[in-house]
Write a protein that holds these residues in place. Structure first.
Motif, short mmCIF file in Angstrom:
data_model
loop_
_atom_site.label_atom_id
_atom_site.label_comp_id
_atom_site.label_asym_id
_atom_site.label_seq_id
_atom_site.Cartn_x
_atom_site.Cartn_y
_atom_site.Cartn_z
N CYS A 14 -9.93 -6.39 8.15
CA CYS A 14 -8.82 -5.50 7.81
C CYS A 14 -7.77 -5.49 8.92
O CYS A 14 -6.57 -5.42 8.65
CB CYS A 14 -9.33 -4.09 7.55
N VAL A 15 -8.23 -5.57 10.14
CA VAL A 15 -7.31 -5.61 11.28
C VAL A 15 -6.49 -6.90 11.23
O VAL A 15 -5.27 -6.89 11.39
CB VAL A 15 -8.07 -5.49 12.62
N GLU A 16 -7.17 -8.02 10.95
CA GLU A 16 -6.48 -9.32 10.86
C GLU A 16 -5.54 -9.36 9.67
O GLU A 16 -4.44 -9.91 9.76
CB GLU A 16 -7.49 -10.46 10.79
N LEU A 17 -5.96 -8.77 8.57
CA LEU A 17 -5.09 -8.71 7.39
C LEU A 17 -3.83 -7.91 7.72
O LEU A 17 -2.72 -8.29 7.34
CB LEU A 17 -5.82 -8.08 6.21
N GLY A 18 -3.98 -6.83 8.45
CA GLY A 18 -2.83 -6.03 8.85
C GLY A 18 -1.85 -6.82 9.70
O GLY A 18 -0.64 -6.75 9.50
N LYS A 19 -2.38 -7.61 10.63
CA LYS A 19 -1.51 -8.46 11.46
C LYS A 19 -0.78 -9.47 10.59
O LYS A 19 0.41 -9.75 10.81
CB LYS A 19 -2.35 -9.19 12.52
N HIS A 20 -1.49 -10.00 9.61
CA HIS A 20 -0.88 -10.97 8.69
C HIS A 20 0.24 -10.32 7.88
O HIS A 20 1.31 -10.90 7.70
CB HIS A 20 -1.96 -11.56 7.79
N LEU A 21 0.00 -9.11 7.40
CA LEU A 21 1.03 -8.39 6.64
C LEU A 21 2.29 -8.19 7.47
O LEU A 21 3.40 -8.40 7.00
CB LEU A 21 0.51 -7.02 6.18
N ARG A 22 2.06 -7.79 8.70
CA ARG A 22 3.21 -7.54 9.59
C ARG A 22 3.98 -8.83 9.85
O ARG A 22 5.22 -8.84 9.84
CB ARG A 22 2.70 -6.94 10.90
N ALA A 23 3.25 -9.94 10.05
CA ALA A 23 3.90 -11.23 10.28
C ALA A 23 4.69 -11.67 9.04
O ALA A 23 5.81 -12.17 9.17
CB ALA A 23 2.85 -12.28 10.66
N GLN A 54 -6.64 1.47 8.46
CA GLN A 54 -7.09 1.93 7.16
C GLN A 54 -7.43 0.72 6.29
O GLN A 54 -6.68 -0.25 6.26
CB GLN A 54 -5.97 2.74 6.50
N GLU A 55 -8.55 0.81 5.61
CA GLU A 55 -8.92 -0.23 4.66
C GLU A 55 -8.11 -0.05 3.39
O GLU A 55 -7.68 1.06 3.08
CB GLU A 55 -10.40 -0.13 4.31
N MET A 56 -7.91 -1.16 2.66
CA MET A 56 -7.20 -1.02 1.40
C MET A 56 -8.03 -1.55 0.25
O MET A 56 -8.87 -2.42 0.42
CB MET A 56 -5.84 -1.70 1.46
N LYS A 57 -7.80 -0.95 -0.90
CA LYS A 57 -8.49 -1.35 -2.11
C LYS A 57 -7.84 -2.61 -2.66
O LYS A 57 -6.70 -2.94 -2.34
CB LYS A 57 -8.41 -0.23 -3.14
N VAL A 58 -8.58 -3.29 -3.52
CA VAL A 58 -8.08 -4.52 -4.14
C VAL A 58 -6.79 -4.25 -4.91
O VAL A 58 -5.86 -5.05 -4.86
CB VAL A 58 -9.16 -5.14 -5.06
N SER A 59 -6.73 -3.12 -5.58
CA SER A 59 -5.51 -2.79 -6.34
C SER A 59 -4.30 -2.68 -5.41
O SER A 59 -3.19 -3.05 -5.78
CB SER A 59 -5.70 -1.49 -7.12
N MET A 60 -4.52 -2.20 -4.19
CA MET A 60 -3.43 -2.10 -3.21
C MET A 60 -3.02 -3.49 -2.72
O MET A 60 -1.84 -3.77 -2.54
CB MET A 60 -3.86 -1.22 -2.04
N LEU A 61 -4.01 -4.36 -2.52
CA LEU A 61 -3.70 -5.74 -2.14
C LEU A 61 -2.78 -6.38 -3.17
O LEU A 61 -1.81 -7.05 -2.83
CB LEU A 61 -4.98 -6.58 -2.04
N LYS A 62 -3.09 -6.14 -4.43
CA LYS A 62 -2.30 -6.71 -5.53
C LYS A 62 -0.88 -6.17 -5.49
O LYS A 62 0.09 -6.92 -5.63
CB LYS A 62 -2.98 -6.37 -6.86
N ARG A 63 -0.73 -4.88 -5.30
CA ARG A 63 0.61 -4.28 -5.26
C ARG A 63 1.43 -4.82 -4.09
O ARG A 63 2.63 -5.08 -4.22
CB ARG A 63 0.49 -2.76 -5.16
N ILE A 64 0.79 -4.99 -2.94
CA ILE A 64 1.49 -5.51 -1.76
C ILE A 64 1.85 -6.98 -1.96
O ILE A 64 2.96 -7.40 -1.64
CB ILE A 64 0.67 -5.27 -0.49
N ALA A 65 0.93 -7.75 -2.51
CA ALA A 65 1.22 -9.16 -2.80
C ALA A 65 2.41 -9.26 -3.76
O ALA A 65 3.32 -10.07 -3.53
CB ALA A 65 -0.01 -9.84 -3.38
N ASP A 66 2.41 -8.44 -4.79
CA ASP A 66 3.52 -8.43 -5.75
C ASP A 66 4.83 -8.09 -5.05
O ASP A 66 5.88 -8.67 -5.37
CB ASP A 66 3.26 -7.44 -6.88
#
Length: 80
Positions: A14-23, A54-66
């Motif tokens: 989740c920490v690495e995913l957060g860094k990726h989101l920010r990048a 904070q961890e995110m649910k799969v549905s949130m991943l989808k919304r952010i990807a969209d």
């Protein structure tokens, strides 16, 4: 110690995913507010995801990807 007193440990992924989101946001020249608006979430929550607090649910991943205009597979494609 009660459940309330214990802080939930956030997985390293989740920490690495957060860094990726920010990048991704930086690469696309977008603000937290812009992505949060596109995803239909609160900017404060997105900030927590980016900081790995904070961890995110799969549905949130989808919304952010969209919001980025990519698939969840693309969003999750990073070296962790």
């Amino acid at each position: 110690m009660s459940k309330r007193d214990r802080k939930k440990e956030i997985p390293a992924f989740c920490v690495e995913l957060g860094k990726h989101l920010r990048a991704l946001r930086a690469e696309n020249g977008l603000s937290i507010e812009e992505i949060a608006f596109k995803a239909g979430i609160d900017a404060q929550n997105l900030r927590k995801y980016e900081l790995g607090k904070q961890e995110m649910k799969v549905s949130m991943l989808k919304r952010i990807a969209d919001a980025f205009g990519i698939t969840t597979s693309e969003l999750l494609s990073f070296d962790n």
